[in-house]
Design an enzyme around this catalytic site. Structure first.
Site, PDB file in Angstrom:
ATOM      1  N   SER A  93      -2.648  -3.579  -3.508  1.00  6.34           N
ATOM      2  CA  SER A  93      -2.027  -2.329  -3.063  1.00  6.34           C
ATOM      3  C   SER A  93      -3.096  -1.293  -2.777  1.00  6.34           C
ATOM      4  O   SER A  93      -3.800  -0.823  -3.676  1.00  6.34           O
ATOM      5  CB  SER A  93      -1.068  -1.800  -4.136  1.00  6.34           C
ATOM      6  OG  SER A  93      -0.414  -0.633  -3.692  1.00  6.34           O
TER       7      SER A  93
ATOM      8  N   SER B 166       0.855  -1.189   0.000  1.00  9.11           N
ATOM      9  CA  SER B 166       0.000   0.000   0.000  1.00  9.11           C
ATOM     10  C   SER B 166       0.883   1.228   0.000  1.00  9.11           C
ATOM     11  O   SER B 166       2.078   1.156   0.313  1.00  9.11           O
ATOM     12  CB  SER B 166      -0.909   0.044   1.242  1.00  9.11           C
ATOM     13  OG  SER B 166      -1.900  -0.955   1.196  1.00  9.11           O
TER      14      SER B 166
ATOM     15  N   ASP C  37      -3.991   2.239  -2.287  1.00  9.28           N
ATOM     16  CA  ASP C  37      -3.375   3.522  -2.633  1.00  9.28           C
ATOM     17  C   ASP C  37      -4.337   4.658  -2.311  1.00  9.28           C
ATOM     18  O   ASP C  37      -5.366   4.826  -2.979  1.00  9.28           O
ATOM     19  CB  ASP C  37      -2.995   3.534  -4.117  1.00  9.28           C
ATOM     20  CG  ASP C  37      -2.097   2.356  -4.483  1.00  9.28           C
ATOM     21  OD1 ASP C  37      -1.101   2.146  -3.762  1.00  9.28           O
ATOM     22  OD2 ASP C  37      -2.388   1.648  -5.456  1.00  9.28           O
TER      23      ASP C  37
END
Length: 396
Positions: A315, A277, A317
């Protein structure tokens, strides 16, 4: 020109000899054409303060907390204009729904590890209701983000406590921001290398012939991956980390794999390191309302592409943006309040600024990080000498 080049070489040599880790600009890496603020940090935005609590209490614990305060007053009584942009929502950003609904931030912004979000929210609420003037407060929207540091940290041990969070908030200061493996970046990994906290800033000339400037500052908690690019150079093709088990790593200062001879190994590593992340916090003193702050935050997430992010499924974001402009603060007043708001035609330079500052903040998070061993694994910091040689190879 020769004198400038000589100074750069001497500076890099000094870093190598002293063991200190450089920032991006110390290596000549300066994304974009805009000028950074005096500190090249999020704290170049006047009033913004940053604090860290780093937790290294045993061989298995590598975690921490980073707190960002939009201003030094009572945040609940003087709410900052704010917004959140979600690039990929595989993550936890507690409090984001109310921020986007009301367009305000009323607490310190806290970053930590995934399983500490609940603890951090509890601490932020307790800290907020304890502030003078908040004696009658009965609802607090704590804003807490995270990345997962479970590779280097015993994340299931739940080692972040309420006191750790409050210490980061109470210790927040203006001035230089510590970067690398500190605070919420203590146990993070980016592109297979040691990641962490990084920051940068840019100044933008105000429109209408004014000689004054706006400042945009960025802080990142890098814990994501893809194919690393630095200053336009495809670092991933030539400089890649070994597998992160302690037994498989070269000795400190030893050699690293060449992707031409270890393609399969690198592909496995890249697949493993693409998840993670990245939390991004953007501050500006420009008078942007919540709508344009969301647009500003979006550009921060877009900037990760410059560094080689592949925005993988795993991930998370996120970007949080806020304005410190006093006229945009929201109080308990029920009547109309005068506002100063930058029109949409005046925001493009700020978009450019946040792109460049986010890119450089990521580089700083990698460059300032150091080798970290925790939870039975070692993650190396990107080797400066090898990176310098690679940048030179590509004419940087």
């Amino acid at each position: 020109m020769r004198w400038v080049l000589f100074v750069a070489i001497v500076a890099v040599s000094a870093y190598s000899q002293s063991g200190a880790r450089p920032r991006a600009r110390d290596l000549g890496i300066a994304p974009g054409s805009l000028t950074p603020g005096p500190l090249n940090a999020i704290t170049d935005v006047a009033g913004v303060r940053v604090g860290h609590t780093t937790i290294n209490s045993s061989d298995k614990i590598r975690t921490g907390v980073t707190a960002i305060l939009p201003h030094g007053g009572n945040l609940f009584q003087q709410k900052a204009a704010g917004a959140v942009f979600v690039g990929n929502a595989f993550g936890k950003l507690a409090g984001s729904t109310q921020v986007n609904e009301l367009g305000t931030i009323e607490t310190p912004i806290v970053l930590t590890n995934t399983l500490a979000v609940g603890t951090a929210m509890d601490a932020v609420v307790r800290w907020t209701i304890a502030q003078p003037g908040n004696e009658n407060v009965r609802s607090v929207n704590a804003l807490v983000g995270e990345t997962n540091d479970g590779g280097l940290n015993d994340i299931r041990g739940l080692h972040v406590t309420r006191d750790h969070v409050i210490a980061a908030i109470a210790g927040a200061t203006a001035g230089p921001v510590e970067e690398g493996a500190v605070g919420a970046g203590t146990g993070t990994v980016a592109f297979g290398w040691k990641g962490g906290i990084g920051t940068s800033s840019r100044t933008v000339r105000q429109g209408g012939g004014s000689t004054d400037t706006w400042t945009v500052g960025v802080l990142v908690q890098s814990n994501y991956g893809g194919k690393l690019v630095i200053n336009g150079v495809p670092v991933w093709k030539d400089l890649t980390p070994q597998r992160d088990q302690v037994a498989d790593l070269p000795p400190k200062g030893g050699s690293y794999t060449d992707s031409k001879t270890e393609t399969r190994s690198f592909r496995l590593q890249a697949e493993e390191s693409a998840d993670g992340s990245c939390m991004i916090v953007v501050a500006t003193d420009a008078p942007l309302d919540a709508r344009n702050l969301e647009r500003l935050a979006a550009r921060a997430v877009f900037a990760l592409a410059r560094t080689g992010s592949t925005y993988s499924n795993g991930s998370g974001d996120f970007a949080i943006a806020f304005s410190t402009h006093p006229s945009l603060r929201v109080t308990s007043a029920a009547g109309p309040q005068p506002r100063t708001v930058l029109p949409t035609d005046g925001v493009s330079a700020l978009f450019e600024a946040v792109l460049d500052a986010t890119e450089e903040a990521v580089y700083n998070s990698l460059l300032k990080a150091t080798d970290v061993t925790g939870n039975g694994r070692t993650i190396r910091a990107i080797p400066i000498d090898a990176l310098q040689a690679l940048l030179k190879k590509y004419g940087r």
